[in-house]
Motif scaffolding. Sequence first.
Motif, PDB file in Angstrom:
ATOM      1  N   ILE A   1      20.972  51.677  30.540  1.00 47.39           N
ATOM      2  CA  ILE A   1      21.216  53.057  30.332  1.00 47.39           C
ATOM      3  C   ILE A   1      22.080  53.698  31.682  1.00 47.39           C
ATOM      4  CG2 ILE A   1      19.056  53.311  28.853  1.00 47.39           C
ATOM      5  CD1 ILE A   1      17.667  54.117  31.486  1.00 47.39           C
ATOM      6  N   ARG A   2      22.418  52.606  32.446  1.00 50.23           N
ATOM      7  CA  ARG A   2      23.191  53.006  33.682  1.00 50.23           C
ATOM      8  C   ARG A   2      24.585  52.334  33.902  1.00 50.23           C
ATOM      9  NH1 ARG A   2      21.465  57.433  35.838  1.00 50.23           N
ATOM     10  NH2 ARG A   2      22.612  56.789  37.806  1.00 50.23           N
ATOM     11  N   PRO A   3      25.554  53.442  34.080  1.00 54.90           N
ATOM     12  CA  PRO A   3      27.002  52.849  34.367  1.00 54.90           C
ATOM     13  C   PRO A   3      27.191  52.071  35.614  1.00 54.90           C
ATOM     14  CG  PRO A   3      26.632  55.335  35.224  1.00 54.90           C
ATOM     15  CD  PRO A   3      25.312  54.710  34.683  1.00 54.90           C
ATOM     16  N   THR A   4      28.229  51.115  35.354  1.00 57.66           N
ATOM     17  CA  THR A   4      28.449  50.103  36.543  1.00 57.66           C
ATOM     18  C   THR A   4      29.775  50.235  36.863  1.00 57.66           C
ATOM     19  OG1 THR A   4      28.389  48.526  34.842  1.00 57.66           O
ATOM     20  CG2 THR A   4      26.362  48.983  35.804  1.00 57.66           C
ATOM     21  N   LEU A   5      29.919  49.421  37.943  1.00 52.74           N
ATOM     22  CA  LEU A   5      31.544  49.172  38.275  1.00 52.74           C
ATOM     23  C   LEU A   5      31.437  47.735  38.665  1.00 52.74           C
ATOM     24  CD1 LEU A   5      34.021  51.344  40.160  1.00 52.74           C
ATOM     25  CD2 LEU A   5      33.650  48.791  41.010  1.00 52.74           C
ATOM     26  N   ASP A   6      32.244  46.791  38.274  1.00 54.37           N
ATOM     27  CA  ASP A   6      32.350  45.416  38.631  1.00 54.37           C
ATOM     28  C   ASP A   6      33.785  44.924  38.581  1.00 54.37           C
ATOM     29  OD1 ASP A   6      29.844  43.841  38.918  1.00 54.37           O
ATOM     30  OD2 ASP A   6      29.413  44.835  37.123  1.00 54.37           O
ATOM     31  N   VAL A   7      33.971  44.031  39.662  1.00 53.18           N
ATOM     32  CA  VAL A   7      35.310  43.519  39.834  1.00 53.18           C
ATOM     33  C   VAL A   7      35.204  42.210  38.887  1.00 53.18           C
ATOM     34  CG1 VAL A   7      37.098  42.354  41.236  1.00 53.18           C
ATOM     35  CG2 VAL A   7      35.540  44.277  42.024  1.00 53.18           C
ATOM     36  N   LYS A  40      51.319  41.470  48.216  1.00 50.08           N
ATOM     37  CA  LYS A  40      50.580  42.096  47.071  1.00 50.08           C
ATOM     38  C   LYS A  40      49.332  41.408  46.966  1.00 50.08           C
ATOM     39  CE  LYS A  40      54.748  43.427  44.470  1.00 50.08           C
ATOM     40  NZ  LYS A  40      54.472  44.957  44.305  1.00 50.08           N
ATOM     41  N   ALA A  41      48.195  42.530  46.543  1.00 47.66           N
ATOM     42  CA  ALA A  41      46.960  41.939  46.222  1.00 47.66           C
ATOM     43  C   ALA A  41      46.443  42.689  44.945  1.00 47.66           C
ATOM     44  CB  ALA A  41      45.951  42.097  47.210  1.00 47.66           C
ATOM     45  N   TYR A  42      45.602  41.825  44.056  1.00 46.56           N
ATOM     46  CA  TYR A  42      45.521  42.581  42.661  1.00 46.56           C
ATOM     47  C   TYR A  42      43.998  42.154  42.511  1.00 46.56           C
ATOM     48  CZ  TYR A  42      50.559  41.531  42.224  1.00 46.56           C
ATOM     49  OH  TYR A  42      51.886  41.218  42.207  1.00 46.56           O
ATOM     50  N   ALA A  43      43.520  43.299  41.687  1.00 48.27           N
ATOM     51  CA  ALA A  43      42.243  43.055  40.943  1.00 48.27           C
ATOM     52  C   ALA A  43      41.994  43.849  39.667  1.00 48.27           C
ATOM     53  CB  ALA A  43      41.012  43.721  42.166  1.00 48.27           C
ATOM     54  N   LYS A  44      41.220  43.281  38.901  1.00 51.06           N
ATOM     55  CA  LYS A  44      40.810  43.714  37.705  1.00 51.06           C
ATOM     56  C   LYS A  44      39.544  44.255  37.761  1.00 51.06           C
ATOM     57  CE  LYS A  44      43.605  39.994  35.170  1.00 51.06           C
ATOM     58  NZ  LYS A  44      44.394  40.843  34.135  1.00 51.06           N
ATOM     59  N   ILE A  45      39.232  45.685  37.259  1.00 56.02           N
ATOM     60  CA  ILE A  45      37.763  46.517  37.723  1.00 56.02           C
ATOM     61  C   ILE A  45      37.483  46.923  36.128  1.00 56.02           C
ATOM     62  CG2 ILE A  45      36.821  47.787  38.810  1.00 56.02           C
ATOM     63  CD1 ILE A  45      38.815  47.427  41.347  1.00 56.02           C
ATOM     64  N   SER A  46      36.365  46.670  35.949  1.00 60.56           N
ATOM     65  CA  SER A  46      35.718  47.406  34.630  1.00 60.56           C
ATOM     66  C   SER A  46      34.575  48.235  34.971  1.00 60.56           C
ATOM     67  CB  SER A  46      35.448  46.460  33.619  1.00 60.56           C
ATOM     68  OG  SER A  46      34.337  45.652  34.026  1.00 60.56           O
ATOM     69  N   MET A  47      34.460  49.494  34.314  1.00 61.95           N
ATOM     70  CA  MET A  47      33.208  50.295  34.361  1.00 61.95           C
ATOM     71  C   MET A  47      32.578  50.476  33.146  1.00 61.95           C
ATOM     72  SD  MET A  47      35.345  52.984  36.514  1.00 61.95           S
ATOM     73  CE  MET A  47      36.958  52.467  36.037  1.00 61.95           C
ATOM     74  N   ARG A  48      31.200  50.047  33.099  1.00 67.16           N
ATOM     75  CA  ARG A  48      30.610  50.255  31.715  1.00 67.16           C
ATOM     76  C   ARG A  48      30.082  51.620  31.916  1.00 67.16           C
ATOM     77  NH1 ARG A  48      31.084  45.826  28.050  1.00 67.16           N
ATOM     78  NH2 ARG A  48      32.156  44.452  29.384  1.00 67.16           N
ATOM     79  N   LEU A  49      30.139  52.438  30.931  1.00 67.06           N
ATOM     80  CA  LEU A  49      29.616  53.886  30.700  1.00 67.06           C
ATOM     81  C   LEU A  49      28.455  53.909  29.775  1.00 67.06           C
ATOM     82  CD1 LEU A  49      33.437  55.132  30.562  1.00 67.06           C
ATOM     83  CD2 LEU A  49      32.176  54.589  32.596  1.00 67.06           C
TER      84      LEU A  49
END
Lengths: 463, 463
Positions: free
Chosen positions: A300-306, A325-334
């Motif tokens: 029931i809570r949103p999150t942010l993870d690399v 350069k540096a890169y990241a893939k980031i997703s947020m669960r809503l």
Amino acid sequence: MNNITSYVSKNKERFLSELLELLKIPSISADSAYKNDVLLTAEFVSESLKKAGCDNVEICKTEGYPIVYADKIIDSNLPTVLVYGHYDVQPPDPLNLWNSPPFEPVIKNTDLHPEGAIFARGACDDKGQFYMHVKAIEFLISTNQLPCNVKFMIEGEEEVGSTSLAGFVKNNHEKLANDVILISDTGMIAKDVPSITTGLRGLSYVEVEITGPNRDLHSGLYGGAVANPINVLTKMIASLHDENNHITIPGFYDKVEELSLEERAEMAKAPFSLEAYKKALDIDVVYGEEGYTTNERNSIRPTLDVNGIWGGYIGEGAKTVIASKAYAKISMRLVPDQDWLEITNLFKTHFESIAPKGVKVKVTPHHGGQAYVTPINSIGYQAASKAYEDTFGKTPIPQRSGGSIPIVALFEKELKSKTILMGFGLDSDAIHSPNEHFGLFNYYKGIETIPLFYKYFTELKMK
Amino acid sequence: MNNITSYVSKNKERFLSELLELLKIPSISADSAYKNDVLLTAEFVSESLKKAGCDNVEICKTEGYPIVYADKIIDSNLPTVLVYGHYDVQPPDPLNLWNSPPFEPVIKNTDLHPEGAIFARGACDDKGQFYMHVKAIEFLISTNQLPCNVKFMIEGEEEVGSTSLAGFVKNNHEKLANDVILISDTGMIAKDVPSITTGLRGLSYVEVEITGPNRDLHSGLYGGAVANPINVLTKMIASLHDENNHITIPGFYDKVEELSLEERAEMAKAPFSLEAYKKALDIDVVYGEEGYTTNERNSIRPTLDVNGIWGGYIGEGAKTVIASKAYAKISMRLVPDQDWLEITNLFKTHFESIAPKGVKVKVTPHHGGQAYVTPINSIGYQAASKAYEDTFGKTPIPQRSGGSIPIVALFEKELKSKTILMGFGLDSDAIHSPNEHFGLFNYYKGIETIPLFYKYFTELKMK
């Protein structure tokens, strides 16, 4: 519904060997190197639907990977169920952690699955689960017991955001018209504790790129004198959570649905052992947003993870370099009622705003989807509940899942019908991980339970 | 010293083609896949020393890659110079940023090098620079003008920490006995501004590994509920610098030599354009420790930079995974009187101490070395200064380099002699970067200047 158990036990071997063939094809939609395998899988799916007795089987071309459609319309006065599933799978890496090759399925017994489990990428997510529906319709057609109309829509881009599906659904309202949508792409609380997923989290998935100097530099000659894109990226990502693990993006929580203490108390009744949870993951403590339990944090809570990070020299040995350069893939669960497009923009604006001088930032949205909730008083939920009661001898528990099936919200918007998530997987199935598997018990139980859903849904609908 | 310029111009073509052959061998010591190439390069070096007229040429076996030794002893009463260089090179990646393949050397004209520059990995660091010494001795022997004894020690592990060299030097005090050590593995301030490196930074290079859950997890089902090793790693790395870009490791600065304002004022006289520096790197601002200039930040101040970071899904597309592990390669440049072993331990202790519960941390030291300073009143420095004056018509400027040649401190400790760093490279040579190159002007100038060092060193020593 007559002799379903006997039919399943009579055909056990064939049901299994057919699924193993399907699992051997590496249909990795995220990696274009596997394009032909993904296309081959679509062929396999359409063939299996034909063999099951479906009509109008069609491999529908899209901008991306095709969508396999099929149906069995017996009477326009009867209700229609639309079955959705996906034939693509997650990339299998890290390969070295698999005990057997991801696309060479094997049956192994485990403590949880003494009768055996199928180990392969896609065994549970979602090849094993959508194939239960193919075998269920085979039973109903071959024994002349199909109680309603059924349509199938099996796509090949679920693991990369169902890019083409939205357009397909928008352009095919009539073809896809239905009274309820049925999906098996989620899990149950435990092997002996059936449950129905009533909530899904939304998703926003982005990729970020930090550019410093215009070329890689010698860390001795330039170290300490120019912004190091990797150091900068770590500072920027670290700042996205505060000391209580709240996400710091301005406006991120504005539309988050706050559950009442009653609802949270109700959720807390689901059987759960924190000790077993930690033991299964080999961690000494859990970690997450202050003020919420583990089950609340992942539902029931949103999150942010690399989900991935890379930059500089990552080979063997040492290289004294400052990367350009540096890169990241980031997703947020809503969660309801966050809008994924709005959150994606909030992230982009904020991430660009926190970049120090001396670097350039690029934020590229990958894909996303809205969160979703099914009311437990709906006919669809009731029918699913009765079906589980018959096969498991227990009333299933409604639960919110932390995962996302972005297209569920899209279906409601476009097709005006609710989705029922009848999942037969288990948390321990390791979907998206090395050694993904699916219990034979769960596979066969699914095939037995699905026809009962059709039966009860038709009865309740025709009342 | 007679007709050196004419000798060089007469043999220009051959001097170049020989070097190009040497540059074609990918002697990447950091990557075991190139083991045979590194060994082939040692063969090449020993052959070239024989052809130049050296005696006692020997490929000395070590635990790692061999060290090539050679000498020319003409009179035990004359001083002896030990020439050090390395035949291994940095890994060339990222390969896609090279305009021509790193091991297929080509000559191209640039604005800075209208007469041409050699583009190849190792062109400047250090194949091109140590090969100048091979050609210089060839000239001196073939024209009977060698004024002193010369010894060569060319190793193959400099880019990975000279692991075997320490033992070799410790066990061969007599063989390596000398009055001064001469190295060309550094740079000049500009093509028309000769300089002699009087200081080198030390180095501590470590690799860190963060382990969270025992397997990769689905970021939907577990996101927000367990420590994400990548998010944790970014927080830990970010905390290693404070808001003024001071390094936060307790005790890190305790032994740092603080230069007087007079010394800093002297340094500041070296020609330097911040605008040109930023333009060359395509950055709008520089970035570094508060209270120090760019040239101070990369020479007299210690630094901490991430040289590489990786974890999770870094392939094409998107994967919603929480990685089990995350990694980083981190190096610290050190200054007098920091001890690299002590700093490595301070880092390890601190980094382990800041790990949150829920993850395991592993810190693995790679290699390192002490910082070094040469007094400008030494005979060696004076001899080098006079040599540059003859060939460039200018007195060279003493400068501290930000780079590290860890073995220089070791030489002084073991062989009790000072090292003179006569470098002919330029900052713009892009060593350790794609498109590394070395100006033909610099290459030939080096060959002309080195014999003069032998001459003046012998004269000053015999006074």
